[in-house]
Every structure is written in structure tokens, then in C-alpha cells.
Design a protein around this motif. Structure first.
Motif, PDB file in Angstrom:
ATOM      1  N   ASP A 140      59.645  40.548  42.793  1.00 43.20           N
ATOM      2  CA  ASP A 140      61.110  40.665  42.297  1.00 43.20           C
ATOM      3  C   ASP A 140      62.297  40.300  43.029  1.00 43.20           C
ATOM      4  O   ASP A 140      63.392  40.099  42.516  1.00 43.20           O
ATOM      5  N   LEU A 141      62.001  39.255  43.958  1.00 41.38           N
ATOM      6  CA  LEU A 141      63.386  38.095  44.502  1.00 41.38           C
ATOM      7  C   LEU A 141      63.399  37.225  43.525  1.00 41.38           C
ATOM      8  O   LEU A 141      64.482  36.235  43.998  1.00 41.38           O
ATOM      9  N   THR A 142      61.957  36.762  43.399  1.00 40.20           N
ATOM     10  CA  THR A 142      61.745  35.902  41.910  1.00 40.20           C
ATOM     11  C   THR A 142      61.867  35.537  40.947  1.00 40.20           C
ATOM     12  O   THR A 142      63.359  35.671  40.191  1.00 40.20           O
ATOM     13  N   GLU A 143      61.103  34.959  40.023  1.00 37.46           N
ATOM     14  CA  GLU A 143      60.687  35.270  38.841  1.00 37.46           C
ATOM     15  C   GLU A 143      59.165  36.064  38.492  1.00 37.46           C
ATOM     16  O   GLU A 143      58.549  35.717  39.018  1.00 37.46           O
ATOM     17  N   HIS A 144      58.530  36.980  38.018  1.00 33.12           N
ATOM     18  CA  HIS A 144      57.389  37.304  37.297  1.00 33.12           C
ATOM     19  C   HIS A 144      56.520  35.879  36.764  1.00 33.12           C
ATOM     20  O   HIS A 144      57.034  35.309  35.830  1.00 33.12           O
ATOM     21  N   HIS A 145      55.166  36.420  37.992  1.00 29.50           N
ATOM     22  CA  HIS A 145      54.990  34.834  37.533  1.00 29.50           C
ATOM     23  C   HIS A 145      53.271  34.966  37.712  1.00 29.50           C
ATOM     24  O   HIS A 145      53.375  36.248  38.390  1.00 29.50           O
ATOM     25  N   HIS A 146      52.116  34.083  37.643  1.00 24.80           N
ATOM     26  CA  HIS A 146      50.613  34.703  38.012  1.00 24.80           C
ATOM     27  C   HIS A 146      50.882  33.713  38.214  1.00 24.80           C
ATOM     28  O   HIS A 146      50.973  32.155  38.765  1.00 24.80           O
ATOM     29  N   ASP A 151      48.785  27.665  42.234  1.00 29.21           N
ATOM     30  CA  ASP A 151      49.749  26.925  41.038  1.00 29.21           C
ATOM     31  C   ASP A 151      50.137  28.635  40.449  1.00 29.21           C
ATOM     32  O   ASP A 151      49.210  29.502  40.186  1.00 29.21           O
ATOM     33  N   ASP A 152      51.554  28.304  40.470  1.00 33.94           N
ATOM     34  CA  ASP A 152      51.786  29.238  39.342  1.00 33.94           C
ATOM     35  C   ASP A 152      52.087  28.878  38.338  1.00 33.94           C
ATOM     36  O   ASP A 152      52.596  27.744  37.653  1.00 33.94           O
ATOM     37  N   PHE A 153      52.171  29.991  37.430  1.00 32.21           N
ATOM     38  CA  PHE A 153      52.347  30.319  36.075  1.00 32.21           C
ATOM     39  C   PHE A 153      52.655  30.801  35.746  1.00 32.21           C
ATOM     40  O   PHE A 153      53.021  32.459  35.861  1.00 32.21           O
ATOM     41  N   CYS A 161      42.514  27.894  42.551  1.00 36.81           N
ATOM     42  CA  CYS A 161      41.027  26.904  42.982  1.00 36.81           C
ATOM     43  C   CYS A 161      39.362  27.871  43.527  1.00 36.81           C
ATOM     44  O   CYS A 161      40.385  28.036  45.204  1.00 36.81           O
ATOM     45  N   SER A 162      38.822  27.985  42.890  1.00 36.64           N
ATOM     46  CA  SER A 162      37.589  28.573  43.642  1.00 36.64           C
ATOM     47  C   SER A 162      37.119  27.772  44.967  1.00 36.64           C
ATOM     48  O   SER A 162      35.753  28.249  45.906  1.00 36.64           O
ATOM     49  N   VAL A 163      37.525  26.134  44.473  1.00 41.27           N
ATOM     50  CA  VAL A 163      36.758  25.035  45.417  1.00 41.27           C
ATOM     51  C   VAL A 163      37.640  25.041  46.805  1.00 41.27           C
ATOM     52  O   VAL A 163      37.299  25.156  47.793  1.00 41.27           O
ATOM     53  N   LEU A 182      48.231  38.762  37.431  1.00 40.14           N
ATOM     54  CA  LEU A 182      47.324  38.135  36.910  1.00 40.14           C
ATOM     55  C   LEU A 182      47.007  36.691  37.701  1.00 40.14           C
ATOM     56  O   LEU A 182      48.087  35.593  37.668  1.00 40.14           O
ATOM     57  N   ASP A 183      45.620  36.434  38.209  1.00 39.46           N
ATOM     58  CA  ASP A 183      44.974  35.206  38.817  1.00 39.46           C
ATOM     59  C   ASP A 183      43.889  35.352  37.858  1.00 39.46           C
ATOM     60  O   ASP A 183      43.052  35.978  37.919  1.00 39.46           O
ATOM     61  N   LEU A 184      44.256  33.840  37.423  1.00 36.50           N
ATOM     62  CA  LEU A 184      42.967  32.668  36.485  1.00 36.50           C
ATOM     63  C   LEU A 184      42.194  32.097  38.070  1.00 36.50           C
ATOM     64  O   LEU A 184      42.433  31.492  38.716  1.00 36.50           O
TER      65      LEU A 184
END
Length: 145
Positions: free
Chosen positions: A85-91, A102-104, A95-97, A134-136
Motif C-alpha cells: 500500500d506504500l508502493t503499487e500492487h504487484h506480484h 522479481d516483481d511483475f 525462483c525455486s533454485v 500472487l507468487d509464481l
């Protein structure tokens, strides 16, 4: 760095009976300048001479006050970023390795679809949702080589 961000951080810290010290302000600035969530070693590298123990303590206080959010991945270090809420909505792409994060941002139409699905899921289970993340999880391009 916006004055509003610092005013909000100071107010949140006051709400948990903490002060917005120079060290906490410096951490907020480091996180604000970053393009992705940072580890403590990364933050220390950008702040030469900053004591590691103080950085841990200050991040814990900032997290408690709702200024910072902790992301836990599978690597050795948690990562930190400013509260959404201090920045912007992102996901996040995680990397599981190697544990890199990284944000997107999803396109608005995808966000609207996600919001509808999340609202339906919450409603059908009697859950009151505040927000979604949402975390990929997968393998980054560097590790996939």
C-alpha cells in the motif's frame, strides 16, 4: 523519495510506539530505490558501515508497523520490500533454485479477473479477504540455462 512515504512510515511507527530513526529512514530509502525485494546482505552492501544486528532489529520493527513486508523464499535469506500500500500492487516471480525474486504487474484485465475469482472464493467460504498476492514459483532464466 516522497515526503508522504516518510510521513506515512513515521505515523505507522508511532502507532506501535516506535520512532522513525535515521537508520529506519535509510532502510526505507534503500527499499524504495530497489527494483525488487532485497535481502539483508544486499541492503548492508548498499549501506556501508551499517551494523547487521541493527538492520535485523530495524526491519523487524518496520515489519511490525506495516511499513515493510517480508518474503520468504527457498534460499538462505528472506527478502524485504515496502508494504504494497506504500508502493503499487504487484506480484512476484520466485525462483525455486536460487531464490531470486522479481516483481511483475499483471494487466488491468487480469487483475479484474483475479479480483472476481478471489471474491467468489472468499464469499463461498465465508472468508473476508483484504487483498491478494500472487507468487509464481518456478525457475528463473539464469538457473534454467
Amino acid at each position: 523519495m516522497t515526503l508522504d512515504l516518510h510521513e506515512t512510515a513515521a505515523a505507522r511507527l508511532r502507532s506501535v510506539n516506535q520512532r522513525y530513526t535515521a537508520s529506519r529512514r535509510a532502510l526505507v530509502e534503500v527499499l524504495s530505490a530497489g527494483s525488487a525485494p532485497s535481502t539483508i546482505p544486499e541492503m548492508l552492501a548498499s549501506r556501508p558501515g551499517a551494523p547487521q544486528s541493527s538492520t535485523y532489529r530495524n526491519l523487524a520493527v518496520l515489519e511490525q508497523a506495516g511499513v515493510v513486508r517480508r518474503l520468504v523464499t527457498n534460499d538462505a535469506f528472506a527478502r524485504f520490500e515496502l508494504a504494497e500500500d506504500l508502493t503499487e500492487h504487484h506480484h512476484h516471480l520466485v525462483c525455486s533454485v536460487c531464490g531470486a525474486v522479481d516483481d511483475f504487474s499483471a494487466p488491468p484485465a487480469v487483475e479484474r479477473s483475479l479480483a472476481r475469482v478471489m471474491a467468489d472464493v472468499a464469499s463461498s467460504s465465508g472468508f473476508r479477504a483484504e487483498y491478494h498476492r500472487l507468487d509464481l514459483i518456478g525457475t528463473c532464466a539464469r538457473c534454467d540455462r
